[in-house]
Design an enzyme around this catalytic site. Structure first.
Site, short mmCIF file in Angstrom:
data_model
loop_
_atom_site.label_atom_id
_atom_site.label_comp_id
_atom_site.label_asym_id
_atom_site.label_seq_id
_atom_site.Cartn_x
_atom_site.Cartn_y
_atom_site.Cartn_z
N LYS A 1 -31.81 27.89 1.28
CA LYS A 1 -32.71 26.95 0.61
C LYS A 1 -33.19 25.91 1.60
O LYS A 1 -32.64 25.74 2.69
CB LYS A 1 -31.97 26.27 -0.54
CG LYS A 1 -30.77 25.45 -0.10
CD LYS A 1 -30.04 24.85 -1.29
CE LYS A 1 -28.83 24.03 -0.82
NZ LYS A 1 -28.12 23.42 -1.95
N TYR B 1 -42.41 -1.31 19.04
CA TYR B 1 -42.87 -2.25 18.03
C TYR B 1 -41.86 -3.38 17.86
O TYR B 1 -40.66 -3.18 17.74
CB TYR B 1 -43.04 -1.54 16.68
CG TYR B 1 -44.26 -0.64 16.64
CD1 TYR B 1 -45.55 -1.16 16.70
CD2 TYR B 1 -44.12 0.75 16.54
CE1 TYR B 1 -46.67 -0.34 16.65
CE2 TYR B 1 -45.22 1.58 16.49
CZ TYR B 1 -46.49 1.03 16.56
OH TYR B 1 -47.60 1.85 16.52
#
Length: 833
Positions: free
Chosen positions: A494, A723
Site C-alpha cells: 500500500k 530563510y
C-alpha cells in the site's frame, strides 16, 4: 564468528597490538566499511582501486569499532585513538582469521565453484537443506580472495551446513581459497568462458577450479558440466565424482514442459519413486544448476519428499540490475555486459517481467566484446534470437556484427542497427522509445545507470530513491525461514509500496515467491492488475460502493461492516463469475479501527453461511501493540478474542479459510500468532518497526534516499544561511554544499539546523532551514565533496550508511512516515546487487 578479545585476535592474525585497554569490548564482527559498524566490530583497513581503507580507520573507531587492523607502516603513522592491530598485510590477516574460524566450525562445508551459476546453485541448496537443518550460505556472490573470508567469518558456530561460493580468476587463486574453506564436499557448476583467457586452455581452467577439492578421498564432487575436458580432469581426482544426469547415482531431471515463466520436470531418485517439480524459470541452464543442487542435497541425506517440497517455493536468483521508469512511461534496465549466454538470458528474462503485452523490447549493446570468442558470440546471438527481442541497438564492431549474423542465420527477424558511437545512437534511440517500451542496456560493470542513461537517453534527476530488489528478495527469504513453509506471506504494498514503486516492487515480490499482496484502496489494486500482477490482492479499505470494481478486477475485499457484506453478496449474485467471490472478514479485537466486534463477526458468519456466491477465504484481525513488549498482555488478549471467532467459524462449517493476525512485529515476536498467514509490511523493506525487534531477525535495508551536491560555497564568519538566516558561520568560516533536495521531496523541515546527511562517507550537518527544493549542509570536513557528489539522506549507498530508524527517531516519528513522504518527483531507481 564467536567473540574473542582484541588481544586474541592479534595473536590469531600474527599482529602487534597497541592502544588496547582491559576494558575493551570483545570482537564479534568483521567489517571493511567504516560506516558499517555493529556492536563488537573490528575494522580491517584494505587498500582498493579507488581509495585506501586506512584513511577511514579513525572514522571506524569513532563509529564504535572495537579496534582496527592496519598495515604496519600505516599503523605507525596514523596513531588513531583506539585499539590497533598492526600486520604486514591486512588482507592476509583477514584470510588468517577466516582460516582460524574455519578450524572452529563443526559444520559440514560445501564449496560451490564454476564459471557461472554458483549463486543459483548455492541458493537452491540452501533452500533445500534449510527444510530440516540450520544452513549458512554465502551472502550474495562473496566468492573472491576478499569475499570468501568475509562470508566464512559470518558463518555461525552452530550451523549444520555451510555453503560457500569460490571463484578463480587467475592461476593459483583456488589454492588460496581451498586453504581457507577446506571443503568437505564440492559442487562444480560449469566451465564457461568468463576469465578463460587467463588460463592456458580449458583443461588448465578446469584443473584450477577443481583443485578446490584438495584431494580428500572422504568427500564427493558433483559435476554439472558434461564436457569431456571436465570429465577428464575429474578422473584424476581422488575425490568421488558424480555427474549431473546420471540417474543411477544421483537425482536427475527430465524436462516435461516449459512456458515463459516456469518449467515442469520429472525427478528420478536412485532407488526411490519419481517425483515432479515446477521451477520458476524457462532457462535450461538455470535448471541444470538446480539439478546439481538437488543432487548435492541428496548426497547430504535429504529425503526426496523433503527436497521437492522445499523447491516448490524456490525462485532462481536474478542478475545484478538497475531499473528506471521515465516520466514518459518507458523503462530502462541496465545490466552488466557479459560474454556468458546464461547470464544474458537471465537478464532478458528479468527485463521481460517488467513488460506488458503491448511493450516493445529493445536491447542496447553498448560495450564492444572484441575479446569474445566466436562460439561465445554465436551463443549470445542465439540467446537474443530466442528471447523475442524486437530490436537490437549496437556499436559498430566485429563481435556485434557476429551477433547480428547469427540472428540473421536463425531467421529471427530481429532488427539490428549499428552505430559508430553511443553519441550517434542517442537521438535515434531516444526518438524510437514509446510508452510502455522496455530497453535493456548491456554496459560495462564500472558504468552506473546514471552514466548510461546520460549518454544514451537523458540525465537522471539529482534526487533518487534507490530500491534494492536483491535486498527485498533477501528479506522475503528471511521471513520465509522465520515462519516456515506452511505459513503464507502477504506483502503489504500500500502507499506506493511504502513510498517506493508499487508496480515494480510487486512484480519483484511476485517473482520472489510471495503468496499474496495487500493494498489499502481498490484503485491501488486495480493499478497492479493493469500492470499484469497476478497474485491474490487483499484490499483492506474498500467501501460498499466499490464492490463492483472489486469483483471485476479480481480483488479480494476485507469486509469490516455489515453494509459491505450485504454489498458484496448483492454484487456477487449479479456477477457472471462461475467461482464465488472471495472475501476476508475482519474481527475487531482491540485496535478499534475497522472490523466486526467478535459477537457481530459470528453473526456475519452465520449470514454468510450457505451463500454460494461468496466464499470466506480469510478471517483476520490486526494487532495494535505487537511491537511494544510492555503491551504483550494486551496483544495476547487480542489473540484470544480472535481465536474464539475462528473456532466459531469452524463450528459453523467454514473450512479451508486463512486465519491471519500478525503484522511484521507480530510475526517476529509471537510465533503462535503466525497461524496460516502473516502480513509483512515495513520489515520487507529492511526496516524494523521498533528497536526491540532488531535483534530477533536480520533484515537488509532496501531503500536508499540519495540527492546530489549542486553548488559549493565558502562562507565567511557571520554569513547567514537559508530563510530567516537562522545559521551564522562561526570564526574561520565554513565550506558548505547546496543539495538538490528539500521538504517537498523528502527532507523534513524539522531537521533544519539539526539533522545530518552523509557525503563521501562522512556525517555532514544540515545548516539553516530546509527549503522546499534544497538544503545546505556543512562539508568543511569533507574535502572530497564537489558538485555532483552524492548525498545520502538515509539507507545504504556507495559504501555509506545512514539508518532510517535513527533519522525517524531524531524527528520523533516512525520510519513509515519517512518512507511514505518521498514525493513523486523523486526518481525511483531499482537496483539488483
Amino acid at each position: 564468528m564467536d567473540a574473542v578479545s582484541i588481544a586474541d585476535l592479534a595473536d590469531i592474525v600474527g599482529g602487534r597490538m597497541t592502544g588496547w585497554t582491559p576494558q575493551a569490548d570483545l570482537v564479534r564482527h568483521v567489517t571493511i566499511h567504516s560506516q558499517h559498524i555493529m556492536q563488537g566490530s573490528v575494522f580491517f583497513a584494505l587498500p582498493g582501486a579507488r581509495t585506501d581503507g586506512h584513511k577511514f580507520a579513525r572514522d571506524a573507531l569513532a563509529n564504535g569499532a572495537v579496534g582496527v587492523v592496519l598495515a604496519e607502516q600505516q599503523g605507525q603513522a596514523l596513531d588513531p585513538d583506539g585499539a590497533v592491530v598492526q600486520v604486514p598485510d591486512p588482507l592476509e590477516a583477514l584470510q588468517r582469521l577466516a582460516k582460524w574460524w574455519r578450524s572452529q566450525l563443526s559444520a559440514t562445508v560445501v564449496a560451490v565453484v564454476g564459471s557461472s551459476g554458483k549463486t543459483v546453485t548455492k541458493d537452491a541448496l540452501v533452500q533445500i537443506l534449510g527444510a530440516d537443518r540450520r544452513v549458512f550460505g554465502t551472502p550474495g556472490s562473496f566468492n573472491s580472495k576478499l569475499g570468501v573470508p568475509l562470508a566464512l567469518l559470518d558463518c555461525p558456530a552452530d550451523c549444520d551446513v555451510a555453503i560457500l561460493e569460490a571463484a578463480a580468476t587467475e592461476p593459483g587463486e583456488m589454492s588460496l581459497l581451498q586453504d581457507i574453506i577446506r571443503p568437505d564436499h564440492v559442487v562444480f557448476t560449469n566451465l564457461g568462458t568468463r576469465h578463460a583467457s587467463n588460463f592456458a586452455g580449458p583443461e588448465a581452467h578446469a584443473r584450477e577450479l577443481l583443485s578446490i577439492t584438495g584431494g580428500d578421498p572422504q568427500g564427493w564432487l558433483v559435476i554439472g558440466d558434461p564436457r569431456p575436458v571436465v570429465r577428464s580432469v575429474a578422473k584424476d581426482l581422488v575425490t568421488r565424482s558424480y555427474h549431473r544426469g546420471d540417474a543411477t547415482a544421483i537425482p536427475a531431471f527430465t524436462i516435461l514442459e516449459s512456458d515463459p515463466r516456469s518449467t515442469l520436470a520429472r525427478v528420478s531418485f536412485p532407488g526411490s519413486a519419481d517425483g515432479h517439480i515446477a521451477i520458476q524459470t524457462p532457462f535450461e541452464e538455470v535448471l541444470m544448476d538446480v539439478e546439481v543442487a538437488l543432487a548435492a542435497s541428496w548426497l547430504l541425506g535429504v529425503e526426496p519428499g523433503t527436497a521437492l517440497q522445499a523447491l516448490t517455493d524456490y525462485v532462481p536468483t536474478e542478475t545484478r540490475m538497475e531499473v528506471w521508469q521515465s516520466p514518459e512511461g518507458w523503462t530502462v534496465v541496465r545490466d552488466v555486459a557479459t560474454t556468458d549466454a546464461v547470464t544474458l538470458g537471465t537478464a532478458l528474462q528479468v527485463s521481460r517481467r517488467l513488460a506488458r503485452r503491448s511493450s516493445r523490447f529493445s536491447v542496447v549493446l553498448s560495450d564492444p566484446l572484441e575479446a569474445c570468442k566466436t562460439e561465445s558470440v554465436h551463443a549470445l546471438g542465439r540467446t537474443l534470437g530466442s528471447s523475442k527481442v524486437d530490436s537490437i541497438w549496437a556499436l559498430e564492431c566485429a563481435s556485434h556484427r557476429g551477433i547480428g549474423e547469427t540472428l540473421s542465420a536463425m531467421g529471427s527477424g530481429v532488427e539490428v542497427r549499428y552505430f559508430a558511437s553511443l553519441e550517434a545512437m542517442r537521438p535515434a534511440l531516444r526518438d524510437n522509445l514509446g510508452s510502455d517500451d522496455i530497453v535493456l542496456i548491456e554496459s560495462p560493470r564500472e558504468r552506473s545507470l546514471a552514466d548510461v542513461t546520460s549518454i544514451l537517453i537523458e540525465p537522471l534527476a539529482p534526487t533518487r530513491l534507490y530500491i534494492d530488489r536483491a535486498a527485498l528478495e533477501s528479506n522475503v527469504i528471511a521471513f520465509r525461514r522465520l515462519v516456515g513453509p506452511q505459513v503464507q506471506l502477504l506483502a503489504m504494498v500500500k502507499g506506493l509500496a511504502y513510498g517506493t514503486n508499487a508496480i515494480h516492487v510487486s512484480r519483484s515480490l511476485q517473482a520472489a515467491g510471495i503468496d499474496q499482496l495487500g493494498v489499502a484502496t481498490v484503485d491501488e489494486g486495480i493499478a497492479l492488475r493493469r500492470a499484469e500482477v497476478t497474485l491474490p490482492i487483499l484490499v483492506t479499505l474498500a467501501t460498499s460502493t466499490e464492490m463492483d470494481k472489486v469483483i471485476r478486477n479480481d480483488l479480494t475485499p476485507q469486509i469490516y461492516t455489515s453494509s459491505m457484506l450485504d454489498a458484496v453478496i448483492s454484487h456477487a449474485r449479479l456477477s457472471a463469475r462461475r467461482q464465488p467471490v472471495k472475501i476476508h472478514l475482519e474481527v475487531e479485537t482491540g485496535m478499534h479501527r475497522t472490523g466486526f466486534q467478535p459477537d457481530d463477526a459470528i453473526k456475519a458468519l452465520e449470514h454468510l453461511r450457505g451463500e454460494p456466491s461468496v466464499s470466506l477465504a480469510g478471517l483476520m484481525t490486526h494487532f495494535a501493540c505487537a511491537d511494544e513488549p510492555d503491551e504483550d498482555e494486551f496483544t495476547l488478549e487480542q489473540m484470544t478474542r480472535f481465536m474464539k471467532v475462528a473456532h466459531a467459524a469452524e463450528e459453523l462449517g467454514f473450512k479451508d479459510f486463512i486465519k491471519h493476525a500478525a503484522n511484521t512485529a507480530g510475526a517476529i515476536r509471537f510465533p503462535a500468532a503466525r497461524l496460516d498467514m502473516v502480513r509483512i509490511g515495513l520489515g520487507l523493506y529492511g526496516v524494523y518497526p521498533s528497536p526491540e525487534i532488531a535483534h530477533q531477525i536480520e533484515l537488509t535495508p532496501v531503500v536508499a534516499l540519495v540527492s546530489q551536491v549542486v553548488e559549493i560555497q565558502d562562507l565567511s564568519e557571520g554569513d547567514r544561511v537559508g530563510y530567516g538566516g537562522t545559521y551564522r558561520a562561526p570564526a574561520g568560516g565554513r565550506r558548505v554544499a547546496v543539495v538538490a533536495a528539500g521538504y517537498h521531496d523528502c527532507v523534513p523541515r524539522c531537521l533544519s539546523n539539526f539533522g545530518y546527511v552523509s557525503v563521501d562517507g562522512r556525517k555532514c550537518r544540515i545548516l539553516g532551514r530546509v527549503s522546499m527544493d534544497s538544503m545546505v549542509v556543512d562539508v568543511s570536513d569533507c574535502p572530497g565533496a564537489a558538485v555532483g557528489s552524492d548525498v545520502l539522506i538515509y539507507g545504504r549507498h556507495g559504501g555509506s550508511s545512514v539508518s532510517i530508524e535513527e533519522v525517524a527517531a531524531a524527528m520523533d516519528t516512525i520510519p513509515y512516515e519517512l518512507l511514505s513522504r518521498v514525493q513523486p518527483r523523486v526518481l525511483r531507481v531499482l537496483t539488483q546487487h
